[in-house]
Design a protein around this motif. Sequence first.
Motif, PDB file in Angstrom:
ATOM      1  N   LEU A   1      43.659  25.879  39.673  1.00  0.00           N
ATOM      2  CA  LEU A   1      42.207  26.494  39.665  1.00  0.00           C
ATOM      3  C   LEU A   1      41.280  26.055  38.906  1.00  0.00           C
ATOM      4  N   ALA A   2      41.734  24.807  37.838  1.00  0.00           N
ATOM      5  CA  ALA A   2      40.208  24.493  37.236  1.00  0.00           C
ATOM      6  C   ALA A   2      39.011  24.153  38.054  1.00  0.00           C
ATOM      7  N   PRO A   3      39.122  23.896  38.531  1.00  0.00           N
ATOM      8  CA  PRO A   3      38.265  22.307  39.863  1.00  0.00           C
ATOM      9  C   PRO A   3      37.295  23.594  40.329  1.00  0.00           C
ATOM     10  N   TYR A   4      38.074  24.891  40.676  1.00  0.00           N
ATOM     11  CA  TYR A   4      37.806  25.500  41.980  1.00  0.00           C
ATOM     12  C   TYR A   4      36.868  26.950  41.087  1.00  0.00           C
ATOM     13  N   ILE A   5      37.609  27.167  39.448  1.00  0.00           N
ATOM     14  CA  ILE A   5      36.817  28.359  39.321  1.00  0.00           C
ATOM     15  C   ILE A   5      35.982  29.009  39.354  1.00  0.00           C
ATOM     16  N   ARG A   6      34.771  28.575  39.617  1.00  0.00           N
ATOM     17  CA  ARG A   6      33.327  29.220  39.762  1.00  0.00           C
ATOM     18  C   ARG A   6      33.230  29.118  41.187  1.00  0.00           C
ATOM     19  N   ARG A   7      33.685  29.405  42.317  1.00  0.00           N
ATOM     20  CA  ARG A   7      34.016  29.466  43.198  1.00  0.00           C
ATOM     21  C   ARG A   7      33.879  31.054  43.154  1.00  0.00           C
ATOM     22  N   GLU A   8      33.237  31.579  44.332  1.00  0.00           N
ATOM     23  CA  GLU A   8      33.639  33.331  44.306  1.00  0.00           C
ATOM     24  C   GLU A   8      34.590  33.845  44.530  1.00  0.00           C
ATOM     25  N   GLY A   9      35.102  34.425  43.671  1.00  0.00           N
ATOM     26  CA  GLY A   9      36.526  35.397  43.706  1.00  0.00           C
ATOM     27  C   GLY A   9      37.844  34.271  43.701  1.00  0.00           C
ATOM     28  N   ARG A  10      37.271  33.453  43.156  1.00  0.00           N
ATOM     29  CA  ARG A  10      38.304  32.260  42.673  1.00  0.00           C
ATOM     30  C   ARG A  10      39.963  32.698  41.927  1.00  0.00           C
ATOM     31  N   VAL A  11      38.584  32.713  40.392  1.00  0.00           N
ATOM     32  CA  VAL A  11      40.005  33.791  40.129  1.00  0.00           C
ATOM     33  C   VAL A  11      40.523  34.765  40.542  1.00  0.00           C
ATOM     34  N   GLU A  12      40.118  35.629  41.196  1.00  0.00           N
ATOM     35  CA  GLU A  12      41.144  37.054  41.199  1.00  0.00           C
ATOM     36  C   GLU A  12      41.788  36.748  42.653  1.00  0.00           C
ATOM     37  N   ARG A  13      41.808  35.714  43.109  1.00  0.00           N
ATOM     38  CA  ARG A  13      42.923  35.135  43.914  1.00  0.00           C
ATOM     39  C   ARG A  13      44.016  34.456  43.197  1.00  0.00           C
ATOM     40  N   PHE A  14      43.364  33.606  42.076  1.00  0.00           N
ATOM     41  CA  PHE A  14      44.816  32.925  41.047  1.00  0.00           C
ATOM     42  C   PHE A  14      45.428  33.842  40.510  1.00  0.00           C
ATOM     43  N   VAL A  15      44.505  35.342  40.107  1.00  0.00           N
ATOM     44  CA  VAL A  15      45.696  35.464  38.699  1.00  0.00           C
ATOM     45  C   VAL A  15      46.918  36.717  39.312  1.00  0.00           C
ATOM     46  N   PRO A  16      46.923  37.187  40.689  1.00  0.00           N
ATOM     47  CA  PRO A  16      48.233  37.978  41.266  1.00  0.00           C
ATOM     48  C   PRO A  16      49.121  36.438  41.159  1.00  0.00           C
ATOM     49  N   ARG A  17      49.188  36.264  41.506  1.00  0.00           N
ATOM     50  CA  ARG A  17      49.526  34.734  41.775  1.00  0.00           C
ATOM     51  C   ARG A  17      50.102  34.124  41.279  1.00  0.00           C
ATOM     52  N   PHE A  18      49.676  34.017  39.830  1.00  0.00           N
ATOM     53  CA  PHE A  18      50.034  33.454  38.324  1.00  0.00           C
ATOM     54  C   PHE A  18      50.938  34.311  38.035  1.00  0.00           C
TER      55      PHE A  18
END
Length: 170
Positions: free
Chosen positions: A3-20
């Motif tokens: 996640l870290a390098p892309y955290i500021r991209r819109e929607g990235r955290v929201e896509r990451f969380v369910p997979r995490f």
Amino acid sequence: MILAPYIRREGRVERFVPRFREVVGRLIHMIEEVHARGVVLGDLSPNNILIDAETLRMWFIDFESAVHEDDEAALLAYGTRWGTPGFLHPDRASRDRLLPCDDWYAAAMLLYSSVVPATAFFALNPRARDLFLDELVALGVPARVRSVVSCLTAGRVDEAKSVLADWEDG
């Protein structure tokens, strides 16, 4: 899934969380299954787990440090010498055998490295673990990511599962 390098991209955290969350649940279940058979993996790291990117099906690989609780003392001690820097429980070198807490700590660092791959630096500054996570939470990573990682780091598996269950319900 880093996640870290892309955290500021819109929607990235929201896509990451369910997979995490899905990976956390599966990883905990897999480790519990291994431990139920009296086995400690001993070397759990991103290089020793395969994850199908589409289905999130997971496999452990590379069992050279795995031991069974009934193994002879020399083999149990041998297992403590294998491992991946950044994924080794801080107390491991002082013991003559692997313990389940070694796998839980490694699992926490595996999950941590999916957020920010910095675990190798913690030997230099153990406080960095919390500092990195605090910064990422400030940038939008859910605090429950930190909670799950912290629980597993301390071997509090039931508490990590509770955090995960509450997270899925909420």
